[in-house]
Design a protein around this motif. Sequence first.
Motif, PDB file in Angstrom:
ATOM      1  N   THR A 112      58.356  -2.007  31.955  1.00 16.14           N
ATOM      2  CA  THR A 112      59.382  -1.747  30.941  1.00 16.14           C
ATOM      3  C   THR A 112      59.167  -0.384  30.285  1.00 16.14           C
ATOM      4  OG1 THR A 112      58.265  -2.755  29.005  1.00 16.14           O
ATOM      5  CG2 THR A 112      59.507  -4.234  30.471  1.00 16.14           C
ATOM      6  N   GLU A 113      57.916   0.033  30.140  1.00 16.93           N
ATOM      7  CA  GLU A 113      57.642   1.366  29.596  1.00 16.93           C
ATOM      8  C   GLU A 113      58.166   2.447  30.542  1.00 16.93           C
ATOM      9  OE1 GLU A 113      56.617   1.832  26.672  1.00 16.93           O
ATOM     10  OE2 GLU A 113      55.606  -0.022  26.089  1.00 16.93           O
ATOM     11  N   GLN A 114      58.175   2.135  31.832  1.00 17.89           N
ATOM     12  CA  GLN A 114      58.720   3.060  32.841  1.00 17.89           C
ATOM     13  C   GLN A 114      60.238   2.917  32.971  1.00 17.89           C
ATOM     14  OE1 GLN A 114      56.549   2.377  36.534  1.00 17.89           O
ATOM     15  NE2 GLN A 114      54.620   2.188  35.420  1.00 17.89           N
ATOM     16  N   GLU A 115      60.816   2.057  32.153  1.00 20.26           N
ATOM     17  CA  GLU A 115      62.257   1.809  32.110  1.00 20.26           C
ATOM     18  C   GLU A 115      62.789   1.264  33.438  1.00 20.26           C
ATOM     19  OE1 GLU A 115      64.119   5.377  30.676  1.00 20.26           O
ATOM     20  OE2 GLU A 115      63.390   5.056  28.630  1.00 20.26           O
ATOM     21  N   ILE A 116      61.945   0.488  34.126  1.00 25.65           N
ATOM     22  CA  ILE A 116      62.401  -0.215  35.333  1.00 25.65           C
ATOM     23  C   ILE A 116      63.390  -1.308  34.923  1.00 25.65           C
ATOM     24  CG2 ILE A 116      61.705  -1.547  37.354  1.00 25.65           C
ATOM     25  CD1 ILE A 116      60.686   1.374  37.327  1.00 25.65           C
ATOM     26  N   PHE A 117      63.029  -2.066  33.882  1.00 26.75           N
ATOM     27  CA  PHE A 117      63.925  -3.003  33.220  1.00 26.75           C
ATOM     28  C   PHE A 117      63.477  -3.121  31.771  1.00 26.75           C
ATOM     29  CE2 PHE A 117      61.175  -5.313  36.288  1.00 26.75           C
ATOM     30  CZ  PHE A 117      60.215  -5.801  35.416  1.00 26.75           C
ATOM     31  N   THR A 118      64.202  -3.853  30.965  1.00 21.95           N
ATOM     32  CA  THR A 118      63.921  -3.897  29.531  1.00 21.95           C
ATOM     33  C   THR A 118      62.898  -4.975  29.175  1.00 21.95           C
ATOM     34  OG1 THR A 118      65.668  -5.501  29.055  1.00 21.95           O
ATOM     35  CG2 THR A 118      66.282  -3.152  29.058  1.00 21.95           C
ATOM     36  N   LYS A 119      62.335  -4.872  28.002  1.00 22.07           N
ATOM     37  CA  LYS A 119      61.435  -5.908  27.509  1.00 22.07           C
ATOM     38  C   LYS A 119      62.186  -7.219  27.288  1.00 22.07           C
ATOM     39  CE  LYS A 119      57.844  -3.014  25.415  1.00 22.07           C
ATOM     40  NZ  LYS A 119      58.257  -1.749  26.049  1.00 22.07           N
ATOM     41  N   GLU A 120      63.446  -7.131  26.872  1.00 24.55           N
ATOM     42  CA  GLU A 120      64.253  -8.342  26.725  1.00 24.55           C
ATOM     43  C   GLU A 120      64.397  -9.065  28.055  1.00 24.55           C
ATOM     44  OE1 GLU A 120      65.389  -5.514  23.456  1.00 24.55           O
ATOM     45  OE2 GLU A 120      65.120  -5.350  25.626  1.00 24.55           O
ATOM     46  N   LYS A 121      64.593  -8.294  29.131  1.00 22.04           N
ATOM     47  CA  LYS A 121      64.711  -8.889  30.465  1.00 22.04           C
ATOM     48  C   LYS A 121      63.378  -9.491  30.910  1.00 22.04           C
ATOM     49  CE  LYS A 121      67.910  -8.805  32.698  1.00 22.04           C
ATOM     50  NZ  LYS A 121      68.993  -9.816  32.927  1.00 22.04           N
ATOM     51  N   ALA A 122      62.275  -8.828  30.600  1.00 22.84           N
ATOM     52  CA  ALA A 122      60.958  -9.361  30.945  1.00 22.84           C
ATOM     53  C   ALA A 122      60.721 -10.711  30.274  1.00 22.84           C
ATOM     54  CB  ALA A 122      59.869  -8.364  30.541  1.00 22.84           C
ATOM     55  N   VAL A 123      61.052 -10.812  28.979  1.00 24.58           N
ATOM     56  CA  VAL A 123      60.879 -12.071  28.255  1.00 24.58           C
ATOM     57  C   VAL A 123      61.803 -13.146  28.825  1.00 24.58           C
ATOM     58  CG1 VAL A 123      61.210 -13.185  26.000  1.00 24.58           C
ATOM     59  CG2 VAL A 123      60.014 -10.994  26.155  1.00 24.58           C
ATOM     60  N   GLU A 124      63.011 -12.765  29.185  1.00 21.96           N
ATOM     61  CA  GLU A 124      63.938 -13.718  29.805  1.00 21.96           C
ATOM     62  C   GLU A 124      63.339 -14.326  31.068  1.00 21.96           C
ATOM     63  OE1 GLU A 124      67.999 -13.491  32.463  1.00 21.96           O
ATOM     64  OE2 GLU A 124      67.755 -12.009  30.864  1.00 21.96           O
ATOM     65  N   LYS A 125      62.763 -13.481  31.931  1.00 21.96           N
ATOM     66  CA  LYS A 125      62.298 -13.952  33.246  1.00 21.96           C
ATOM     67  C   LYS A 125      60.940 -14.644  33.188  1.00 21.96           C
ATOM     68  CE  LYS A 125      65.904 -12.220  35.316  1.00 21.96           C
ATOM     69  NZ  LYS A 125      66.973 -13.104  35.822  1.00 21.96           N
ATOM     70  N   MET A 126      60.128 -14.347  32.170  1.00 23.80           N
ATOM     71  CA  MET A 126      58.780 -14.916  32.094  1.00 23.80           C
ATOM     72  C   MET A 126      58.675 -16.083  31.110  1.00 23.80           C
ATOM     73  SD  MET A 126      56.397 -11.471  32.295  1.00 23.80           S
ATOM     74  CE  MET A 126      54.977 -12.237  33.084  1.00 23.80           C
ATOM     75  N   CYS A 127      59.619 -16.184  30.179  1.00 24.40           N
ATOM     76  CA  CYS A 127      59.560 -17.218  29.142  1.00 24.40           C
ATOM     77  C   CYS A 127      60.756 -18.153  29.200  1.00 24.40           C
ATOM     78  CB  CYS A 127      59.493 -16.576  27.756  1.00 24.40           C
ATOM     79  SG  CYS A 127      58.191 -15.352  27.543  1.00 24.40           S
ATOM     80  N   HIS A 128      61.951 -17.589  29.000  1.00 23.59           N
ATOM     81  CA  HIS A 128      63.157 -18.420  28.921  1.00 23.59           C
ATOM     82  C   HIS A 128      63.489 -19.079  30.262  1.00 23.59           C
ATOM     83  CE1 HIS A 128      63.328 -16.268  25.263  1.00 23.59           C
ATOM     84  NE2 HIS A 128      64.194 -15.324  25.582  1.00 23.59           N
ATOM     85  N   ALA A 129      63.457 -18.302  31.350  1.00 26.66           N
ATOM     86  CA  ALA A 129      63.903 -18.826  32.649  1.00 26.66           C
ATOM     87  C   ALA A 129      63.067 -19.999  33.143  1.00 26.66           C
ATOM     88  CB  ALA A 129      63.946 -17.709  33.680  1.00 26.66           C
ATOM     89  N   PRO A 130      61.734 -19.925  33.119  1.00 21.83           N
ATOM     90  CA  PRO A 130      60.988 -21.111  33.561  1.00 21.83           C
ATOM     91  C   PRO A 130      61.214 -22.326  32.669  1.00 21.83           C
ATOM     92  CG  PRO A 130      59.490 -19.392  32.771  1.00 21.83           C
ATOM     93  CD  PRO A 130      60.843 -18.771  32.884  1.00 21.83           C
ATOM     94  N   ALA A 131      61.408 -22.099  31.364  1.00 19.18           N
ATOM     95  CA  ALA A 131      61.701 -23.225  30.471  1.00 19.18           C
ATOM     96  C   ALA A 131      63.012 -23.894  30.863  1.00 19.18           C
ATOM     97  CB  ALA A 131      61.759 -22.741  29.021  1.00 19.18           C
ATOM     98  N   LYS A 132      64.021 -23.085  31.194  1.00 17.83           N
ATOM     99  CA  LYS A 132      65.306 -23.625  31.620  1.00 17.83           C
ATOM    100  C   LYS A 132      65.215 -24.281  32.990  1.00 17.83           C
ATOM    101  CE  LYS A 132      68.258 -20.251  29.201  1.00 17.83           C
ATOM    102  NZ  LYS A 132      69.241 -19.140  29.419  1.00 17.83           N
ATOM    103  N   LEU A 133      64.597 -23.581  33.925  1.00 14.25           N
ATOM    104  CA  LEU A 133      64.568 -24.047  35.310  1.00 14.25           C
ATOM    105  C   LEU A 133      63.867 -25.388  35.444  1.00 14.25           C
ATOM    106  CD1 LEU A 133      65.202 -23.381  38.281  1.00 14.25           C
ATOM    107  CD2 LEU A 133      63.019 -22.185  38.387  1.00 14.25           C
TER     108      LEU A 133
END
Length: 454
Positions: free
Chosen positions: A353-374
């Motif tokens: 995210t520091e390299q602006e590959i994707f955002t910190k919001e997207k990182a939290v979505e994929k590592m926290c929210h998504a597994p909780a939902k899935l």
Amino acid sequence: MKTLIKNATVINEGETFKGSLLINGEHIEKIFRNADNQHINNKTVPLLSADKEIDAENHFLIPGIIDSHVHFRQPGLTHKGDIFSESRAAIAGGITSFMDMPNTIPQTTTVLELEKKFEIASQSSLANYSFFIGATNNNFKELLKINRRNVCGVKLFMGASTGNMRVDNNETLENIFKEVNLPISAHCEDESIINANFEKYRKIFSDNIPYKYHSDIRDEEACYRSTAKAVELAEKYNSKLNILHISTERELSLLNNNIPLEMKKVTGEVCVHYLWFDNSFFDNLEWRIKCNPSIKTFKDRDALRKAIIDNKIDLISTDHAPHTIEEKQQPYIQSPSGLPLVQHSLLAIFELTEQEIFTKEKAVEKMCHAPAKLFSINKRGFIREGYYADIVLIKADSWTAKDESSFYKCKWTPFSGVTFLNMITHTFVNGHLAYESGKFNDFLAGQRLSMHYS
């Protein structure tokens, strides 16, 4: 006990805001946003009689990471790692919940062995936990016994890896996808293609195959053919399927990004190392990045990064799989596949995210929210009032990863020598401050994860 975390930069559910958090016992009692902080700092909010205060100015505050794919090696392989040692490394890495795979000794392929692992974790885990039951060619009736409210899912090896649990009986595969009322997480590699590639390179190099050919032996075609078969079966029977550790651009064509995650039947996971490394790293790292599926090309890596943004990839996990240095340093054929990753995965993703590959919001979505939902995990994966206080604080402060400073039992990391721009300062598990500034409070705060399937 009440803990007030104040003045943090909160990242949660697609937004970032300045805020504070009140933890009461195991749960988040109150979230304060923006202007509320002025009242908190001036002590004008009457309910804030906290026992402990943490000033999180210049810190990010995120939900605890849910790692839905780890191999903590207990029982039977505890010289590599165990639930205590690896859950300890996990909380140092901001992972507050994990889901462990069944290729242990004995294999977790019966309800009895599954409950034995839950009992071990209840006496040794610093993080929250669940365990997959493994599918085999002949344990279909065991899979039908599982209560999906307290077990995360079925692990299906459609290609052989550590433990050799491959399911290759077509009738069994059909029955699993048709009848099992649990999410299926599948390791997809075609064994016949891998074996043919291996023999080709063995004829050239005998027993001295260079590590750099690992990505040619376990190649794109092996991944794609097996993944396509799994997706075909899931679509035929309307099964809930998660494709594990996607490593190629071609596999992404089998996934759908046009519907919300909650409505998807087929989802895709990428692991941290496929987003960080490509096969050019074999020249220097060799055994340190040998894993299954193999790390592929620069083009594949960049396609996977883009798939995070485009939501073709639904979640990020680790596939944490430790082996000792002595085991890994053997010649290619003898060296086992797998990398220890839980301590460094969040920081590696934040580095992207520091390299602006994707955002910190997207990182939290994929590592926290998504597994909780899935996995329909109850009251975790989000910063919400009434949810369990699984919380991570991250500070912008550079440091360099080293083998000797890793907390894994195996005492090495593929990120040795990498300088990260952020560090994890605090990890809370169920409201308990389990890790603070390099020090642990080894109270066993971890709980069995519960799922709220309808």
